[in-house]
Design a protein around this motif. Structure first.
Motif, PDB file in Angstrom:
ATOM      1  N   VAL A 169       0.625  -1.849   0.169  1.00  0.00           N
ATOM      2  CA  VAL A 169       0.534  -0.147   0.015  1.00  0.00           C
ATOM      3  C   VAL A 169       0.734   1.155  -0.064  1.00  0.00           C
ATOM      4  O   VAL A 169       1.075   2.055  -0.796  1.00  0.00           O
ATOM      5  N   ALA A 170       1.603   1.268   0.694  1.00  0.00           N
ATOM      6  CA  ALA A 170       2.730   2.786   0.792  1.00  0.00           C
ATOM      7  C   ALA A 170       3.806   2.722   0.147  1.00  0.00           C
ATOM      8  O   ALA A 170       3.648   3.555  -0.649  1.00  0.00           O
ATOM      9  N   ARG A 171       3.565   2.189  -1.343  1.00  0.00           N
ATOM     10  CA  ARG A 171       3.869   2.032  -2.621  1.00  0.00           C
ATOM     11  C   ARG A 171       3.124   3.238  -3.767  1.00  0.00           C
ATOM     12  O   ARG A 171       3.822   3.645  -4.766  1.00  0.00           O
ATOM     13  N   LEU A 172       2.090   3.214  -3.419  1.00  0.00           N
ATOM     14  CA  LEU A 172       1.142   3.832  -4.068  1.00  0.00           C
ATOM     15  C   LEU A 172       1.055   5.541  -3.864  1.00  0.00           C
ATOM     16  O   LEU A 172       1.740   6.154  -2.895  1.00  0.00           O
ATOM     17  N   ASP A 173       0.372   5.553  -5.035  1.00  0.00           N
ATOM     18  CA  ASP A 173       0.425   7.458  -4.948  1.00  0.00           C
ATOM     19  C   ASP A 173      -1.177   7.797  -4.632  1.00  0.00           C
ATOM     20  O   ASP A 173      -1.450   6.770  -5.201  1.00  0.00           O
ATOM     21  N   ILE A 174      -1.185   8.777  -4.196  1.00  0.00           N
ATOM     22  CA  ILE A 174      -2.330   9.012  -3.275  1.00  0.00           C
ATOM     23  C   ILE A 174      -3.471   9.361  -4.878  1.00  0.00           C
ATOM     24  O   ILE A 174      -4.233   9.191  -4.308  1.00  0.00           O
ATOM     25  N   SER A 175      -3.093  10.285  -5.949  1.00  0.00           N
ATOM     26  CA  SER A 175      -3.418   9.457  -7.390  1.00  0.00           C
ATOM     27  C   SER A 175      -4.554   8.170  -7.701  1.00  0.00           C
ATOM     28  O   SER A 175      -5.058   8.540  -8.012  1.00  0.00           O
ATOM     29  N   GLU A 176      -3.795   7.678  -7.403  1.00  0.00           N
ATOM     30  CA  GLU A 176      -4.501   6.187  -7.650  1.00  0.00           C
ATOM     31  C   GLU A 176      -5.754   5.856  -6.900  1.00  0.00           C
ATOM     32  O   GLU A 176      -6.422   5.239  -6.959  1.00  0.00           O
ATOM     33  N   LEU A 177      -5.523   6.131  -5.926  1.00  0.00           N
ATOM     34  CA  LEU A 177      -6.887   6.222  -5.142  1.00  0.00           C
ATOM     35  C   LEU A 177      -7.563   7.059  -5.060  1.00  0.00           C
ATOM     36  O   LEU A 177      -9.590   6.785  -5.391  1.00  0.00           O
ATOM     37  N   THR A 178      -7.445   8.191  -4.905  1.00  0.00           N
ATOM     38  CA  THR A 178      -8.414   9.311  -5.276  1.00  0.00           C
ATOM     39  C   THR A 178      -9.297   9.563  -6.612  1.00  0.00           C
ATOM     40  O   THR A 178     -10.239   9.534  -6.862  1.00  0.00           O
ATOM     41  N   GLY A 179      -8.326   9.179  -7.606  1.00  0.00           N
ATOM     42  CA  GLY A 179      -8.803   8.488  -8.798  1.00  0.00           C
ATOM     43  C   GLY A 179     -10.195   7.208  -8.437  1.00  0.00           C
ATOM     44  O   GLY A 179     -10.680   7.295 -10.091  1.00  0.00           O
TER      45      GLY A 179
END
Length: 308
Positions: A169-179
């Motif tokens: 999870v730590a590797r994700l960019d926030i835009s991958e979630l908010t998108g």
């Protein structure tokens, strides 16, 4: 590598409750439930792991398949995950005895003996699920959970997706979630806790073989989690309940718990959070099981004298 063993189940074990809890995602991405068991994918120590559980003759026949070599540490993690998934951390008998004469939960417990708290496979799964579920309905929360699994998890060789660990999870960019429909607040909090676990500033650990987390240990966990931006008392208690298996969680902040207290107490209005906290105090040190029965009471219909 596959390891198999059987876990004896207590008399009156409610298989249907366990299957219902793990079968909530209709798309069956990381959990698959059928009439006699369930399959769950989870990353353990970076290894895609399949937990396959079959219920037969008073036992859970468990097959654990690692996509890689097994180690003693990995086998311990898998066994702990199985105990969580099966809801074997808290024995409900003590609560049942304590509320025999209770006017609110005594009748509910008598109609539904053996109710158990089913947990997430790992504490990290419980924590991220609690953050996802803050202030949204269950259907939307399940959809967001599925998104997190598909973004950060990995597929097991069986084809089932594995719930991710903090490093994934730590590797994700926030835009991958908010998108993908995560709010900024949820995305930031999920990434924050994952990165804290990775850098060691947040330790999510349950000692193998310890049957319950003590009051002092739960206070330490609570203090640590409450210091993290985006985490409040409801989330902390949910993690203690679904992650650690703590037997005395007070969920006065839970909307369904307050609705059940309103229904059972016959009060004119739904209790406030502080009022619910006072009402729940009567069930200490078994407030986790009280929450389970309060949730169950919302769908529980007492018998009537009317003919069918």
């Amino acid at each position: 590598m596959t390891a198999s063993h059987a876990i004896a189940l207590p008399p009156g074990y409610r298989v249907a409750d366990v299957l219902a809890f793990h079968g909530r995602d209709p798309e069956r991405v990381a959990e698959q439930v059928d009439a006699d068991g369930l399959r769950k994918g989870i990353l353990l120590g970076g290894v895609p792991t399949l937990l396959d559980i079959r219920f037969e003759a008073g036992a859970a026949h468990c097959s654990v398949t690692f996509d890689g070599p097994s180690t003693p540490a990995l086998e311990v993690q898998a066994h702990e995950a199985l105990l969580n998934v099966l809801g074997l951390r808290i024995d409900p008998a003590a609560f049942g005895a304590a509320v025999q004469d209770d006017p609110w939960l005594g009748p509910v417990a008598a109609r539904q003996p053996g109710l158990r708290i089913v947990q997430s496979a790992t504490i990290f799964e419980a924590l991220t699920w609690a953050i996802i579920g803050q202030q949204i309905n269950l259907t939307f929360a399940i959809a967001l959970r599925r998104t997190l699994i598909q973004l950060a998890g990995r597929a097991h060789s069986s084809g089932l997706w594995c719930y991710p660990e903090a490093l994934d999870v730590a590797r994700l960019d926030i835009s991958e979630l908010t998108g993908r429909k995560f709010s900024n607040a949820k995305a930031e909090t999920i990434l924050r806790v994952a990165r804290m676990v990775v850098d060691g500033s947040l330790v999510l650990e349950r000692h193998a073989g310890v049957e319950d987390i003590s009051g002092s240990a739960s206070a330490e966990v609570s203090e640590t989690l409450l210091a993290i931006k985006g985490i409040g008392p409801w989330t902390v208690n949910y993690v203690l309940l679904r992650g650690y298996g703590y037997p005395d969680c007070s969920l006065e902040g839970d909307v369904a718990v307050r609705a059940a207290l309103h229904k059972l107490s016959g009060s004119a209005v739904r209790p406030t959070v502080s009022e619910a906290e006072r009402m729940l105090a009567r069930y200490a040190p078994h407030r986790t099981m009280a929450a389970a029965y309060l949730w169950a009471s919302l769908a529980d219909a007492p018998p009537t004298n009317e003919s069918a």
